[in-house]
Design a protein around this motif. Structure first.
Motif, PDB file in Angstrom:
ATOM      1  N   GLY A 298      -4.209  -2.287  11.771  1.00 17.64           N
ATOM      2  CA  GLY A 298      -3.437  -3.268  11.632  1.00 17.64           C
ATOM      3  C   GLY A 298      -2.654  -3.495  10.331  1.00 17.64           C
ATOM      4  O   GLY A 298      -2.001  -4.604  10.319  1.00 17.64           O
ATOM      5  N   GLY A 299      -2.808  -2.369   9.593  1.00 16.18           N
ATOM      6  CA  GLY A 299      -2.008  -2.556   8.212  1.00 16.18           C
ATOM      7  C   GLY A 299      -0.589  -2.235   8.079  1.00 16.18           C
ATOM      8  O   GLY A 299      -0.175  -1.511   9.125  1.00 16.18           O
ATOM      9  N   GLN A 300       0.068  -2.130   7.152  1.00 17.35           N
ATOM     10  CA  GLN A 300       1.300  -1.647   6.745  1.00 17.35           C
ATOM     11  C   GLN A 300       1.339  -0.911   5.324  1.00 17.35           C
ATOM     12  O   GLN A 300       0.695  -1.179   4.568  1.00 17.35           O
ATOM     13  CB  GLN A 300       2.558  -2.523   7.108  1.00 17.35           C
ATOM     14  N   THR A 301       2.387  -0.064   5.295  1.00 21.76           N
ATOM     15  CA  THR A 301       2.513   0.565   3.969  1.00 21.76           C
ATOM     16  C   THR A 301       3.874   0.488   3.497  1.00 21.76           C
ATOM     17  O   THR A 301       4.861   0.552   4.421  1.00 21.76           O
ATOM     18  CB  THR A 301       2.048   2.086   4.019  1.00 21.76           C
ATOM     19  N   VAL A 302       3.885   0.553   2.357  1.00 24.88           N
ATOM     20  CA  VAL A 302       5.312   0.507   1.328  1.00 24.88           C
ATOM     21  C   VAL A 302       5.919   2.081   1.242  1.00 24.88           C
ATOM     22  O   VAL A 302       7.231   2.310   1.237  1.00 24.88           O
ATOM     23  CB  VAL A 302       5.395  -0.256   0.365  1.00 24.88           C
ATOM     24  N   ALA A 303       4.894   2.998   1.442  1.00 27.86           N
ATOM     25  CA  ALA A 303       5.446   4.265   1.158  1.00 27.86           C
ATOM     26  C   ALA A 303       4.320   5.456   1.821  1.00 27.86           C
ATOM     27  O   ALA A 303       3.327   5.192   1.921  1.00 27.86           O
ATOM     28  CB  ALA A 303       5.546   4.735  -0.255  1.00 27.86           C
ATOM     29  N   VAL A 304       5.166   6.393   2.527  1.00 29.45           N
ATOM     30  CA  VAL A 304       4.212   7.637   3.104  1.00 29.45           C
ATOM     31  C   VAL A 304       4.953   8.750   2.706  1.00 29.45           C
ATOM     32  O   VAL A 304       6.170   8.892   2.247  1.00 29.45           O
ATOM     33  CB  VAL A 304       4.238   7.483   4.670  1.00 29.45           C
ATOM     34  N   PRO A 305       4.253   9.995   2.867  1.00 35.09           N
ATOM     35  CA  PRO A 305       4.778  11.344   2.380  1.00 35.09           C
ATOM     36  C   PRO A 305       5.597  11.688   3.549  1.00 35.09           C
ATOM     37  O   PRO A 305       5.689  11.499   4.565  1.00 35.09           O
ATOM     38  CB  PRO A 305       3.503  12.162   2.321  1.00 35.09           C
ATOM     39  N   GLU A 306       6.739  12.484   2.894  1.00 38.46           N
ATOM     40  CA  GLU A 306       7.751  12.727   3.894  1.00 38.46           C
ATOM     41  C   GLU A 306       7.053  13.970   4.862  1.00 38.46           C
ATOM     42  O   GLU A 306       6.163  14.496   4.429  1.00 38.46           O
ATOM     43  CB  GLU A 306       8.863  13.401   3.396  1.00 38.46           C
TER      44      GLU A 306
ATOM     45  N   VAL B 162       0.777  -1.264   0.089  1.00 41.02           N
ATOM     46  CA  VAL B 162       0.032  -0.134  -0.028  1.00 41.02           C
ATOM     47  C   VAL B 162       0.880   1.192   0.029  1.00 41.02           C
ATOM     48  O   VAL B 162       1.957   1.188   0.806  1.00 41.02           O
ATOM     49  CB  VAL B 162      -0.928  -0.078   1.389  1.00 41.02           C
ATOM     50  N   VAL B 163       0.628   2.152  -1.017  1.00 38.01           N
ATOM     51  CA  VAL B 163       1.031   3.424  -1.052  1.00 38.01           C
ATOM     52  C   VAL B 163       0.286   4.290  -0.309  1.00 38.01           C
ATOM     53  O   VAL B 163      -0.958   4.543  -0.795  1.00 38.01           O
ATOM     54  CB  VAL B 163       1.697   3.771  -2.436  1.00 38.01           C
ATOM     55  N   CYS B 164       0.827   5.416   0.214  1.00 37.46           N
ATOM     56  CA  CYS B 164      -0.333   6.476   0.947  1.00 37.46           C
ATOM     57  C   CYS B 164       0.088   7.705   0.632  1.00 37.46           C
ATOM     58  O   CYS B 164       1.383   7.984   0.745  1.00 37.46           O
ATOM     59  CB  CYS B 164      -0.259   6.489   2.537  1.00 37.46           C
ATOM     60  N   LEU B 165      -0.773   8.370   0.077  1.00 38.20           N
ATOM     61  CA  LEU B 165      -0.610   9.875  -0.357  1.00 38.20           C
ATOM     62  C   LEU B 165      -1.341  10.845   0.845  1.00 38.20           C
ATOM     63  O   LEU B 165      -2.339  10.468   1.143  1.00 38.20           O
ATOM     64  CB  LEU B 165      -0.781  10.037  -1.836  1.00 38.20           C
ATOM     65  N   GLY B 166      -0.970  12.139   0.805  1.00 39.10           N
ATOM     66  CA  GLY B 166      -1.621  12.977   1.658  1.00 39.10           C
ATOM     67  C   GLY B 166      -1.370  12.999   3.040  1.00 39.10           C
ATOM     68  O   GLY B 166      -0.255  12.716   3.115  1.00 39.10           O
ATOM     69  N   TRP B 167      -2.329  12.960   3.784  1.00 42.94           N
ATOM     70  CA  TRP B 167      -2.300  12.875   5.221  1.00 42.94           C
ATOM     71  C   TRP B 167      -3.229  12.311   5.740  1.00 42.94           C
ATOM     72  O   TRP B 167      -4.537  12.243   5.159  1.00 42.94           O
ATOM     73  CB  TRP B 167      -2.527  14.388   5.571  1.00 42.94           C
ATOM     74  N   GLY B 168      -3.003  11.243   6.763  1.00 43.44           N
ATOM     75  CA  GLY B 168      -4.221  10.234   7.653  1.00 43.44           C
ATOM     76  C   GLY B 168      -4.186   9.211   6.885  1.00 43.44           C
ATOM     77  O   GLY B 168      -4.481   8.324   7.656  1.00 43.44           O
ATOM     78  N   SER B 169      -3.923   8.935   5.467  1.00 44.62           N
ATOM     79  CA  SER B 169      -4.158   7.360   5.149  1.00 44.62           C
ATOM     80  C   SER B 169      -3.498   6.525   5.745  1.00 44.62           C
ATOM     81  O   SER B 169      -3.717   5.280   6.249  1.00 44.62           O
ATOM     82  CB  SER B 169      -3.840   7.405   3.680  1.00 44.62           C
ATOM     83  N   GLN B 170      -2.066   6.803   6.064  1.00 46.50           N
ATOM     84  CA  GLN B 170      -1.201   5.513   6.645  1.00 46.50           C
ATOM     85  C   GLN B 170      -1.561   5.529   8.082  1.00 46.50           C
ATOM     86  O   GLN B 170      -1.575   4.450   8.601  1.00 46.50           O
ATOM     87  CB  GLN B 170       0.348   6.086   6.536  1.00 46.50           C
ATOM     88  N   GLU B 171      -2.139   6.649   8.810  1.00 48.13           N
ATOM     89  CA  GLU B 171      -2.367   6.407   9.944  1.00 48.13           C
ATOM     90  C   GLU B 171      -3.574   5.816  10.222  1.00 48.13           C
ATOM     91  O   GLU B 171      -3.716   4.922  11.203  1.00 48.13           O
ATOM     92  CB  GLU B 171      -2.581   7.925  10.927  1.00 48.13           C
ATOM     93  N   ALA B 172      -4.589   5.845   9.427  1.00 47.00           N
ATOM     94  CA  ALA B 172      -5.849   4.792   9.564  1.00 47.00           C
ATOM     95  C   ALA B 172      -5.337   3.474   9.383  1.00 47.00           C
ATOM     96  O   ALA B 172      -5.817   2.331  10.130  1.00 47.00           O
ATOM     97  CB  ALA B 172      -6.891   5.587   8.628  1.00 47.00           C
ATOM     98  N   LEU B 173      -4.554   3.186   8.293  1.00 46.98           N
ATOM     99  CA  LEU B 173      -4.156   2.042   8.059  1.00 46.98           C
ATOM    100  C   LEU B 173      -3.415   1.426   9.158  1.00 46.98           C
ATOM    101  O   LEU B 173      -3.703   0.024   9.290  1.00 46.98           O
ATOM    102  CB  LEU B 173      -3.063   2.080   6.608  1.00 46.98           C
ATOM    103  N   TRP B 174      -2.456   2.082   9.693  1.00 45.57           N
ATOM    104  CA  TRP B 174      -1.635   1.623  10.728  1.00 45.57           C
ATOM    105  C   TRP B 174      -2.703   1.262  11.904  1.00 45.57           C
ATOM    106  O   TRP B 174      -2.469   0.096  12.568  1.00 45.57           O
ATOM    107  CB  TRP B 174      -0.559   2.661  11.220  1.00 45.57           C
ATOM    108  N   ALA B 175      -3.450   2.259  12.187  1.00 49.99           N
ATOM    109  CA  ALA B 175      -4.463   1.767  13.350  1.00 49.99           C
ATOM    110  C   ALA B 175      -5.304   0.821  13.279  1.00 49.99           C
ATOM    111  O   ALA B 175      -5.816   0.031  14.095  1.00 49.99           O
ATOM    112  CB  ALA B 175      -5.423   2.998  13.689  1.00 49.99           C
TER     113      ALA B 175
END
Length: 336
Positions: free
Chosen positions: A74-82, A59-72
Motif C-alpha cells: 500500500g505504499g508509494q515511491t518517488v523513484a524506481v530503477p528504469e 521512498v527511493v527504491c533501488l535494485g529489484w523488488g523493493s518497489q513491488e513489495a512497497l506497492w503491494a
C-alpha cells in the motif's frame, strides 16, 4: 564468456545478481519487535543497522523488488530503477499496472552501466532508501545513508527471496503484520499451484542462459531457482555440485561440459532459440534437449518475471506452470 555474463545481468532490470553461499542457505529477515505503525523501526541487514524514525513519505527504491513489495503493502515511491529488459513501451512492467504512478515516480538510470546516481537521489529528498534486493556495496551504503536511512539486503547481494523482500519493506514502513499476511497468502497460492501440477513434483531441472559458447546455470538461492523449488522441481545433481563450489548466483559451464547439467527438464532462455538449441549437436546430447523436455522463454518479460517478486508471481505463474508441465510430460522416465 563475457557476453553471457552481460546477458545474465540484463535479464533483471538493474540486476547484477550476485551470489549465494555454496549451500544456498540465506539469512531470513526477522520481523521488527515493535507493533505495526510504531516508530522508530530498526532493521538489521547485511550492510548495517538502519533506524527509520517515522513513517516514510518519500521512498527511493533501488535494485529489484523493493518497489513491488512497497506497492503491494500500500505504499508509494518517488523513484524506481528504469526497466532495461522486458519492459512495456512506457518503461513499466505488466504487473505494475494499478501501482506505478508516472505523475509522482521518477526513473533512475541503470547502475550496471556505472555508479549509482547519488546526485539525482539526493535531489529527490528521500526519507527512506530501499535496496533490499540489490547489489549496492558497502561504499554505496555509506553514501546513501548520508542521504536517508537505507535498508540493504539480508545476507548476500542480489540474493533476497521474495518473502524477505516483503518482510524487510514491511518492517521499514511499519507494516509488519500486513507483510506477514501477504507472504502467507502468496505462499498459499504457490502451494496450491504446485499441488495442481503433480507432473512437476520431484523432477530435476537446470535453469540456464544459453549461448554458442556454453551455458550459464543459475544456482540455488537465486529467486529464479527458488520459484522452481516451490513448484515442486528439484535441483539436478550437477547444479547441486556447482552450488557447493561457486560463490556467485550462477556458474558458467563450457560447451564441452554441458552434460554436467543433465536434468529431467531444462529451463532457460538466451542467445539461442529453442530450435537452435535442439539443432546444435552438442546441446542435443543433453537428455532433456533430446526429448524436447525444455521450457524455453522467448518472451523477455517472462524472463524478467522469473526473478520473482510478490507482484510478478501471479502473472508469472499463469504462464510458467503450463510451460513447465509441458516439458515435464516429455521428460524421459526415471532410469530410462
Amino acid at each position: 564468456m563475457r557476453t553471457t555474463r552481460r546477458a545474465l545481468l540484463a535479464t533483471v532490470p538493474l540486476l547484477a545478481l550476485a551470489a549465494a553461499c555454496g549451500s544456498g542457505e540465506q539469512a531470513t529477515a526477522e520481523p521488527a519487535a515493535t507493533p505495526d505503525g510504531a516508530f522508530p523501526a530498526t532493521i538489521t541487514h547485511a550492510l548495517g543497522t538502519t533506524t527509520v524514525g517515522a513513517a516514510p513519505q518519500r521512498v527511493v527504491c533501488l535494485g529489484w523488488g523493493s518497489q513491488e513489495a512497497l506497492w503491494a503493502l500500500g505504499g508509494q515511491t518517488v523513484a524506481v530503477p528504469e526497466v532495461t529488459y522486458g519492459g512495456l513501451p512506457d518503461g513499466t512492467l505488466p504487473w505494475w499496472q494499478g501501482h506505478f504512478d508516472a505523475a509522482t515516480t521518477t526513473f533512475l538510470p541503470n547502475p550496471t552501466s556505472g555508479e549509482l546516481p547519488f546526485e539525482q537521489i539526493t535531489a529527490l529528498a528521500p526519507d527512506l532508501v530501499l535496496a533490499v534486493y540489490s547489489g549496492i556495496t558497502a561504499d554505496d551504503y555509506a553514501t546513501l545513508s548520508k542521504i536517508a536511512p537505507t535498508v540493504g539486503y539480508p545476507d548476500q547481494p542480489w540474493l533476497t527471496t521474495w518473502q524477505d523482500q516483503v518482510r524487510l519493506v514491511g518492517q521499514a514502513i511499519g507494516r509488519t503484520a500486513e507483510a506477514q499476511a501477504l507472504v502467507a497468502s502468496t505462499e498459499a497460492d504457490l502451494a496450491a499451484r504446485a499441488e495442481a501440477a503433480p507432473a512437476l513434483r520431484g523432477r530435476t531441472f537446470s535453469y540456464v542462459y544459453a549461448s554458442q559458447q556454453g551455458l550459464s546455470a543459475y544456482l540455488p538461492g537465486d529467486p529464479r531457482v527458488d520459484v522452481m523449488h516451490e513448484l515442486g522441481l528439484v535441483d539436478a545433481p550437477g547444479i547441486t555440485a556447482l552450488a557447493a563450489q561457486e560463490a556467485t548466483f550462477y556458474a558458467e559451464v563450457a560447451k564441452e561440459r554441458v552434460r554436467d547439467l543433465d536434468s529431467d527438464v531444462l529451463v532457460g532462455y538466451g542467445g539461442l532459440t529453442r530450435d537452435q538449441l535442439r539443432a546444435d549437436p552438442v546441446f542435443a546430447t543433453m537428455p532433456a534437449v533430446a526429448a524436447d523436455a525444455v521450457a524455453w522463454f522467448d518472451d523477455e518479460t517472462l524472463v524478467t518475471a522469473t526473478s520473482a517478486t510478490v507482484l510478478s508471481l501471479p502473472w508469472l505463474l499463469d504462464r510458467l506452470v503450463p510451460l513447465l508441465e509441458s516439458a515435464a510430460q516429455k521428460a524421459p522416465a526415471a532410469g530410462s
